[in-house]
Design an enzyme around this catalytic site. Structure first.
Site, mmCIF file in Angstrom:
data_model
loop_
_atom_site.group_PDB
_atom_site.id
_atom_site.type_symbol
_atom_site.label_atom_id
_atom_site.label_comp_id
_atom_site.label_asym_id
_atom_site.label_seq_id
_atom_site.Cartn_x
_atom_site.Cartn_y
_atom_site.Cartn_z
ATOM 1 N N ASP A 417 28.156 48.049 -17.115
ATOM 2 C CA ASP A 417 27.817 47.378 -15.820
ATOM 3 C C ASP A 417 26.857 46.504 -16.317
ATOM 4 O OD1 ASP A 417 27.109 46.743 -13.314
ATOM 5 O OD2 ASP A 417 26.745 48.654 -12.451
ATOM 6 N N HIS A 418 27.461 45.085 -16.116
ATOM 7 C CA HIS A 418 26.808 44.015 -16.341
ATOM 8 C C HIS A 418 25.824 43.371 -15.439
ATOM 9 C CE1 HIS A 418 26.213 40.786 -19.127
ATOM 10 N NE2 HIS A 418 27.411 40.295 -19.357
#
Length: 445
Positions: A417-418
Site C-alpha cells: 500500500d503506497h
C-alpha cells in the site's frame, strides 16, 4: 414481558448473517448456555448460545434466512409466569427479513388435488427423532463427540430440552455402538432423482438480467455471504490502496536442504514442515527487520506493529480465508507447521473463530503448489503488505564463483500500500525476505 433474542454480532465487522439452522423450536425450554441456533457469517458457521432461560414463545426469523441484520429480533423468549400462547400469536416484527430460500423464491406450484393433499399432522410429542428432517436431535458438540467415540445417536435418549441429545448423554454412552447406515430401499415411495437434482430458481437482480445471454445454457445462483465479502473487500482494496509491486527471484536450494533435515529430525514427533511454513517464518523475520512494512494505514494515523502476525491465504469451498499465524517471527518451524495445519483444517471445516482470521499485520499467498510461476496479490486490508509466492523450478543460475549452473528458483512479488509503504522500504523488505530464504540458518540463529 417477552425477552427479545436478537441477531448477534459474532465478529467486530459483522453487519449481517444467515440464520442457517434452528436447534430449538417454539415451546422448547432453554437455559443459559444451551445452543439455540447455527449462524453463518461471511467466513464460518458458528453456534449461538442462549443467555437467559425460559421458553421459546415465537421464532420470528425462519432458518435458511439470509441477510439478517445484526440486532434483528429472531425469536421471543418468555419466562415462567408469562403466557407463551399469547406471544406465539404475536405478529412477526417488521424488521425480520424475508427468507431467501429456494422454496420461497421458486414459482408457486399448482394447488394439490384433495386426493394428493397430505392429511393434517397430529401435534408432535417430544421425541428424539425430528419428523421434519428425519434426523436425531442433538447438539453440534454431541454429534462431534459421538462421531469421535463411535456412539450411535439413535440408541441414546436425550436429556436436553424436548429429548435433545447433549454432551453428557454421549459421554455416558458406551463407545463403539455406532452401526453402519443401511442403504435406502429401492421402492415406489422413493423420490425421483430428477426432482432432487432440479436447480433452484432464484430471483435475479435487474443488472443480472441485463448481462444474461439467454442463448447460452446457464444457471444462476445467489452469492454466498463469503463471496459478497470477498468482492466488497477486494474492490475496496484496489480502489482505495494504491498498489506498488516489487518482484525478486529467490534461490531455494539451501532452504530445501534444511527442510529435509528438519523433517527427518521431526519424524518421530509426527510433524512435517512445509516450504510454505518456512516462508511464513522468513516473512515474519523480515517484517521485524523492516518495521516500516509492518504497518496499517488508518487515514490520519499510521499503525506500527511490534510483532509479525502473518495471514496465510487458504482456499476453501466458496472462497478464500486468511487464518493468522500469530508471532510468526518468534515461533519455531515446527510450531508454525503445527499452527498452519490446525488452522487450515479448521478453516476448511468452517470452524475458525473470528479472532483467528481477522487482523494480522501482513499476508502471504502461495500458488506455487498449483504450478503458477508468477502473480500479483491484492492487499488484504487493513494490512499494507502481501507477498505472492510462485513455483520453485530448476533454472540456469550464475553461481557465487561466477560459473553457470542450475538452481531451484522461485519468483516472489510483494504488493504494498503506497500510502503507508514507500518503494524503498518495500524493496528492503523483499531483500530481507530473500536473504532469510537463501540463507535459512539466519532464521534459527
Amino acid at each position: 414481558m417477552p425477552i427479545e433474542i436478537k441477531m448477534p454480532a459474532l465478529s467486530p465487522t459483522m453487519e449481517e448473517g444467515k440464520l442457517a439452522k434452528w436447534l430449538v423450536k417454539e415451546g422448547d425450554t432453554v437455559a443459559s448456555g444451551d445452543i439455540m441456533a447455527e449462524i453463518e457469517t461471511d467466513k464460518a458457521t458458528m453456534e449461538f448460545e442462549a443467555v437467559d432461560e425460559g421458553t421459546i414463545g415465537k421464532i420470528t426469523v425462519p432458518e435458511g434466512t439470509e441477510g439478517v441484520k445484526v440486532g434483528t429480533v429472531i425469536a421471543l423468549l418468555v419466562g415462567e409466569d408469562e403466557d407463551a400462547s399469547a406471544v406465539a400469536s404475536a405478529p412477526v416484527p417488521a424488521e425480520a427479513p424475508k427468507a431467501e430460500t429456494a422454496e420461497a423464491e421458486a414459482p408457486k406450484a399448482e394447488p394439490k388435488t384433495p386426493e394428493s393433499a397430505p392429511a393434517p399432522a397430529a401435534p408432535a410429542a417430544p421425541q428424539t427423532i425430528s419428523s421434519k428432517e428425519g434426523r436425531v436431535i442433538a447438539s453440534p458438540l454431541a454429534k462431534r463427540l459421538a462421531a469421535a467415540k463411535g456412539v450411535d445417536l439413535d440408541s441414546l435418549t436425550g436429556s436436553g430440552p424436548n429429548g435433545r441429545i447433549v454432551k453428557a448423554d454421549v459421554e455416558a454412552a458406551q463407545p463403539g455402538t455406532a452401526k453402519p447406515k443401511a442403504a435406502a430401499p429401492a421402492n415406489d415411495t422413493a423420490p425421483a432423482p430428477a426432482a432432487a437434482a432440479r436447480p433452484a430458481t432464484v430471483e435475479m437482480a435487474a443488472e443480472t438480467r441485463a448481462l444474461l445471454d439467454d442463448r447460452i445454457p446457464h444457471s444462476v445462483e445467489k452469492l454466498s455471504g463469503m463471496r459478497k465479502t470477498i468482492a466488497r473487500r477486494l474492490t475496496q482494496s484496489m480502489q482505495e490502496a494504491p498498489h506498488i509491486y516489487l518482484t525478486v527471484d529467490i534461490r531455494l536450494d539451501k532452504l530445501m536442504a534444511m527442510r529435509a533435515e528438519l523433517n527427518a529430525a521431526l519424524e518421530k514427533q509426527g510433524v512435517k514442515v512445509s516450504v510454505n511454513d518456512m516462508l511464513v517464518k522468513a516473512l515474519g523475520k523480515a517484517l521485524i527487520d523492516v518495521p516500516e512494512c509492518n504497518v496499517s494505514f488508518a487515514g490520519a494515523e499510521l499503525i506500527k506493529y511490534e510483532r509479525a502476525d502473518v495471514s496465510v491465504a487458504v482456499s476453501i469451498p466458496g472462497g478464500l480465508i486468511t487464518p493468522i499465524v500469530q508471532d510468526a517471527n518468534g515461533k519455531s518451524f515446527s510450531e508454525i507447521a503445527k499452527a498452519t495445519k490446525d488452522l487450515g483444517k479448521r478453516a476448511k471445516e468452517g470452524k475458525l473463530q473470528p479472532a483467528e482470521y481477522q487482523g494480522g499485520t501482513a499476508s502471504i499467498s502461495n500458488m506455487g503448489m498449483m504450478g503458477i510461476k508468477h502473480f500479483t496479490a491484492v492487499i488484504n486490508p487493513p494490512q499494507a503488505t502481501i507477498i505472492a509466492i510462485g513455483a520453485g523450478e530448476k533454472r540456469p543460475w550464475v553461481m557465487p564463483d561466477g560459473s553457470l549452473g542450475v538452481a531451484t528458483v522461485m519468483t516472489a512479488t510483494g504488493s504494498f500500500d503506497h500510502r503507508a509503504v514507500d518503494g524503498a522500504d518495500g524493496a528492503r523488505l523483499m531483500a530481507a525476505f530473500r536473504e532469510y530464504v537463501e540463507n535459512p540458518l539466519g532464521m534459527v540463529a
